[in-house]
Design an enzyme around this catalytic site. Structure first.
Site, PDB file in Angstrom:
ATOM      1  CD1 TRP A 292      -0.174 -18.314  -3.091  1.00  0.00           C
ATOM      2  CD2 TRP A 292       1.325 -19.649  -4.037  1.00  0.00           C
ATOM      3  NE1 TRP A 292      -0.745 -19.174  -3.904  1.00  0.00           N
ATOM      4  CE2 TRP A 292       0.099 -19.810  -4.734  1.00  0.00           C
ATOM      5  CE3 TRP A 292       2.639 -20.536  -4.543  1.00  0.00           C
ATOM      6  CZ2 TRP A 292       0.128 -21.138  -5.588  1.00  0.00           C
ATOM      7  CZ3 TRP A 292       2.266 -21.455  -5.335  1.00  0.00           C
ATOM      8  CH2 TRP A 292       1.074 -21.602  -5.906  1.00  0.00           C
TER       9      TRP A 292
ATOM     10  CG  ASP B 200       9.340  -0.027  -3.201  1.00  0.00           C
ATOM     11  OD1 ASP B 200       8.324  -0.627  -3.854  1.00  0.00           O
ATOM     12  OD2 ASP B 200       9.208   1.075  -2.544  1.00  0.00           O
TER      13      ASP B 200
ATOM     14  NE  ARG C 101      20.118 -28.678 -36.229  1.00  0.00           N
ATOM     15  CZ  ARG C 101      19.735 -30.115 -36.109  1.00  0.00           C
ATOM     16  NH1 ARG C 101      20.579 -30.741 -35.297  1.00  0.00           N
ATOM     17  NH2 ARG C 101      18.578 -30.566 -36.677  1.00  0.00           N
TER      18      ARG C 101
ATOM     19  CD  GLN D  80      16.797 -10.734 -42.978  1.00  0.00           C
ATOM     20  OE1 GLN D  80      15.765 -10.708 -43.124  1.00  0.00           O
ATOM     21  NE2 GLN D  80      18.029 -10.119 -43.411  1.00  0.00           N
TER      22      GLN D  80
ATOM     23  CD  GLN E  63       9.687 -22.210 -32.210  1.00  0.00           C
ATOM     24  OE1 GLN E  63       9.139 -22.415 -31.033  1.00  0.00           O
ATOM     25  NE2 GLN E  63       9.305 -22.661 -33.332  1.00  0.00           N
TER      26      GLN E  63
ATOM     27  N   GLY F 167      14.733 -25.786 -31.136  1.00  0.00           N
ATOM     28  CA  GLY F 167      13.757 -27.006 -31.758  1.00  0.00           C
ATOM     29  C   GLY F 167      13.453 -27.995 -30.764  1.00  0.00           C
TER      30      GLY F 167
ATOM     31  CD  GLU G 270       9.977 -10.444  -4.045  1.00  0.00           C
ATOM     32  OE1 GLU G 270      10.241  -9.500  -4.026  1.00  0.00           O
ATOM     33  OE2 GLU G 270      10.464 -11.636  -3.688  1.00  0.00           O
TER      34      GLU G 270
HETATM   35  N1  CAA Z   1       6.491   2.266  -0.317  1.00  0.00           N
HETATM   36  C1  CAA Z   1       5.908   2.936   0.837  1.00  0.00           C
HETATM   37  N2  CAA Z   1       4.510   2.968   0.975  1.00  0.00           N
HETATM   38  C2  CAA Z   1       3.873   2.492   0.097  1.00  0.00           C
HETATM   39  C3  CAA Z   1       4.165   2.094  -1.104  1.00  0.00           C
HETATM   40  C4  CAA Z   1       5.693   1.789  -1.284  1.00  0.00           C
HETATM   41  N3  CAA Z   1       6.058   1.209  -2.155  1.00  0.00           N
HETATM   42  N4  CAA Z   1       3.211   1.515  -1.765  1.00  0.00           N
HETATM   43  C5  CAA Z   1       2.184   2.137  -1.044  1.00  0.00           C
HETATM   44  N5  CAA Z   1       2.428   2.700  -0.103  1.00  0.00           N
HETATM   45  C6  CAA Z   1       1.698   3.378   1.219  1.00  0.00           C
HETATM   46  C7  CAA Z   1       0.903   4.548   0.491  1.00  0.00           C
HETATM   47  O1  CAA Z   1       1.605   5.668   0.418  1.00  0.00           O
HETATM   48  C8  CAA Z   1      -0.581   4.544   1.162  1.00  0.00           C
HETATM   49  O2  CAA Z   1      -0.236   5.052   2.419  1.00  0.00           O
HETATM   50  P1  CAA Z   1      -1.012   5.878   3.312  1.00  0.00           P
HETATM   51  O3  CAA Z   1      -2.282   5.040   3.533  1.00  0.00           O
HETATM   52  O4  CAA Z   1      -0.519   6.451   4.387  1.00  0.00           O
HETATM   53  O5  CAA Z   1      -1.597   7.045   2.423  1.00  0.00           O
HETATM   54  C9  CAA Z   1      -0.613   2.827   1.609  1.00  0.00           C
HETATM   55  O6  CAA Z   1       0.505   2.343   1.357  1.00  0.00           O
HETATM   56  C10 CAA Z   1      -1.864   2.326   0.683  1.00  0.00           C
HETATM   57  O7  CAA Z   1      -1.417   2.479  -0.526  1.00  0.00           O
HETATM   58  P2  CAA Z   1      -2.509   2.320  -1.768  1.00  0.00           P
HETATM   59  O8  CAA Z   1      -3.545   3.132  -1.428  1.00  0.00           O
HETATM   60  O9  CAA Z   1      -1.679   2.497  -2.993  1.00  0.00           O
HETATM   61  O10 CAA Z   1      -2.576   0.689  -1.828  1.00  0.00           O
HETATM   62  P3  CAA Z   1      -3.542  -0.095  -2.641  1.00  0.00           P
HETATM   63  O11 CAA Z   1      -4.357  -1.002  -1.663  1.00  0.00           O
HETATM   64  O12 CAA Z   1      -4.109   0.333  -3.684  1.00  0.00           O
HETATM   65  O13 CAA Z   1      -2.351  -1.023  -3.181  1.00  0.00           O
HETATM   66  C11 CAA Z   1      -0.698  -1.956  -4.439  1.00  0.00           C
HETATM   67  C12 CAA Z   1      -1.209  -0.752  -3.568  1.00  0.00           C
HETATM   68  C13 CAA Z   1       0.674  -1.565  -5.262  1.00  0.00           C
HETATM   69  C14 CAA Z   1      -1.662  -2.451  -5.411  1.00  0.00           C
HETATM   70  C15 CAA Z   1      -0.081  -3.156  -3.362  1.00  0.00           C
HETATM   71  O14 CAA Z   1      -1.379  -3.662  -2.852  1.00  0.00           O
HETATM   72  C16 CAA Z   1       0.602  -4.086  -4.178  1.00  0.00           C
HETATM   73  O15 CAA Z   1       1.815  -4.004  -4.346  1.00  0.00           O
HETATM   74  N6  CAA Z   1       0.101  -5.447  -4.247  1.00  0.00           N
HETATM   75  C17 CAA Z   1       1.114  -6.520  -4.728  1.00  0.00           C
HETATM   76  C18 CAA Z   1       1.482  -7.248  -3.385  1.00  0.00           C
HETATM   77  C19 CAA Z   1       2.371  -8.193  -3.781  1.00  0.00           C
HETATM   78  O16 CAA Z   1       3.612  -7.821  -4.329  1.00  0.00           O
HETATM   79  N7  CAA Z   1       2.515  -9.381  -3.244  1.00  0.00           N
HETATM   80  C20 CAA Z   1       3.807 -10.468  -3.539  1.00  0.00           C
HETATM   81  C21 CAA Z   1       3.948 -10.953  -2.068  1.00  0.00           C
HETATM   82  S1  CAA Z   1       5.580 -11.603  -1.775  1.00  0.00           S
HETATM   83  C22 CAA Z   1       5.614 -13.131  -2.872  1.00  0.00           C
HETATM   84  O17 CAA Z   1       5.501 -12.769  -3.936  1.00  0.00           O
HETATM   85  C23 CAA Z   1       5.932 -14.224  -2.136  1.00  0.00           C
HETATM   86  C24 CAA Z   1       7.384 -14.360  -1.810  1.00  0.00           C
HETATM   87  O18 CAA Z   1       7.871 -14.987  -0.974  1.00  0.00           O
HETATM   88  C25 CAA Z   1       8.363 -14.068  -2.970  1.00  0.00           C
END
Ligand code: CAA
Length: 389
Positions: A160, A244, A272, A283, A344, A347, A371
């Protein structure tokens, strides 16, 4: 578009937004349906977007970017996505998933080599985190990077990857120490023509069909050790930090799709006629228009707020994780709501490929998935609220 009183835009912001809007209307709108149909990558318009500075809006000029701020990025991305969500995601990945992470975690030499060509739009950047068995649970990846002298040898299968088939440069996440779980993940900068990197199958998709998505196969792919981004074991933190920023981009993309669908629906509802009056006077339609408009405004407030927080974080270092997640969650669900209602209201014509409304509907869906799915955004928001992590 309503002017938001709490976000008075500067003259520079207005000029950029208007330039993006003119470009989108003149260069992208006329070709969007054909590229959606063919699934071809729109190389020429993306190159022109690079020349306009849209492929590296927040990147300092010394690294080939436009040197503008996070709000400028969102304003331009919204306009581009309003014309075509495929161009929108290519721009978003280039700016935030690729350039942002290298600017934040890279060395001076890495910024010069890997950011400059991509921010100037001469080359395409991609971000590769997901694997066939590791999506939302990103810390469970299996791909391995092993240090051998002055090189790392990369092996594994990623999936992906937006712009995967065409990317000239990639940020790739792999395990360097599997026993340490997410703390054993590292980030690498990979040149697209490195031997051992193969592009896998291009995904046939429901929407954003002109953006190319594929698997990547790493088969003894040797890269210089100096291409490690950040420190070994820092990869998961880098991946999350970069997401983020990426999620604000997807919020802006969703906002653009929603606006396009809304404007089409509003125009149709006013013009339309049925049962002797414009359908908007019923409404059942008029209230849909009210809800669409209100949700779009709310999505815009969340998205611009997240962008402003991101801008502030450049000096304070504070995280904007929750703001980005709320903006992405709300804007993507708004895009789904608005495009569904727009079909919708139209239509049968909403279901026809003679109008772009059905494309907006298909394109909107991915914003709730990539993401970080809506479920992951809710997890991130609720954990922060409840102090669970
Ligand atoms: N910023 C900085 N650090 C972060 C963070 C953030 N936003 N989120 C988590 N961390 C850090 C935590 O502080 C923690 O640090 P320590 O180990 O030092 O304490 C560490 O990361 C682990 O955090 P969690 O325990 O919260 O991790 P988790 O395994 O529970 O997962 C989650 C957290 C939010 C579910 C994460 O796995 C997640 O975001 N998953 C979704 C992944 C995603 O978005 N994938 C899309 C990929 S890109 C894409 O879509 C394709 C493309 O090309 C567009």
């Amino acid at each position: 578009m309503t002017d938001l009183a709490i976000y008075p835009l500067s003259e520079e912001h207005r000029m950029l937004r208007d330039a993006a809007r003119d470009f989108a209307i003149n260069e992208i709108t006329p070709i969007a349906a054909a590229f959606d149909e063919s699934g071809e990558f729109p190389h020429e318009t993306i190159r022109k977007m690079g020349a306009m500075g849209f492929m590296g809006i927040e990147v300092p000029e010394e690294y080939g970017g436009a040197g503008m701020d996070a709000l400028a990025y969102v304003l331009a991305l919204e306009e581009i996505s309003k014309a075509d969500a495929s161009h929108g995601v290519i721009m978003s990945v280039n700016n935030s998933l690729y350039c942002h992470g290298i600017l934040k975690f890279g060395t001076e030499a890495q910024k010069k080599k890997f950011v400059t060509p991509v921010a100037s739009g001469k080359a395409i950047g991609a971000y590769s985190l997901t694997e066939p068995m590791s999506g939302s649970d990103a810390g469970t990846m299996k791909s391995r990077a092993v240090r051998q002298g002055d090189f790392y040898v990369l092996n594994g299968r990623k999936s992906w990857v937006t712009s995967g088939p065409v990317a000239d440069y990639l940020v790739v996440f792999m395990m360097t120490d599997p026993e340490k779980k997410h703390k054993g993940i590292s980030a690498f900068l990979v040149e697209g023509n490195t031997p051992g990197l193969k592009r896998g199958k291009k995904e046939p998709k429901l929407g954003i069909r002109a953006s190319a998505t594929s698997e990547l196969i790493f088969d003894d792919c040797r890269i210089p050790a100096e291409n490690l981004l950040g420190a070994e074991g820092e990869g998961f933190k880098i991946a999350m930090t970069v997401l983020d920023a990426g999620r604000i981009g997807i919020a802006a993309q969703a906002l653009g799709i929603a606006e396009a669908a809304y404007e089409a629906a509003r125009g149709y509802a006013a013009q339309r006629e049925a049962f002797g009056q414009p359908i908007g006077a019923f409404q059942g339609t008029g209230f849909k228009i009210a809800d669409m408009k209100t949700r779009i405004e709310a999505a815009r407030l969340l998205t611009y707020n997240a962008a402003l927080k991101k801008e502030r974080s450049k000096t304070t270092g504070e995280r904007f994780t929750q703001e980005a997640a709320m903006a992405k969650l709300f804007a993507s669900e708004t895009a789904m709501y608005v495009t569904h209602a727009a079909v919708q209201i139209h239509g049968g014509m909403g279901y026809s490929k003679e109008l772009p409304v059905e494309r907006y509907f298909r394109d909107a869906k991915i914003t709730e998935i990539y993401e970080g799915t809506s479920e992951i955004q809710r997890l991130v928001i609720s954990r922060a609220e409840l102090g669970l992590k």
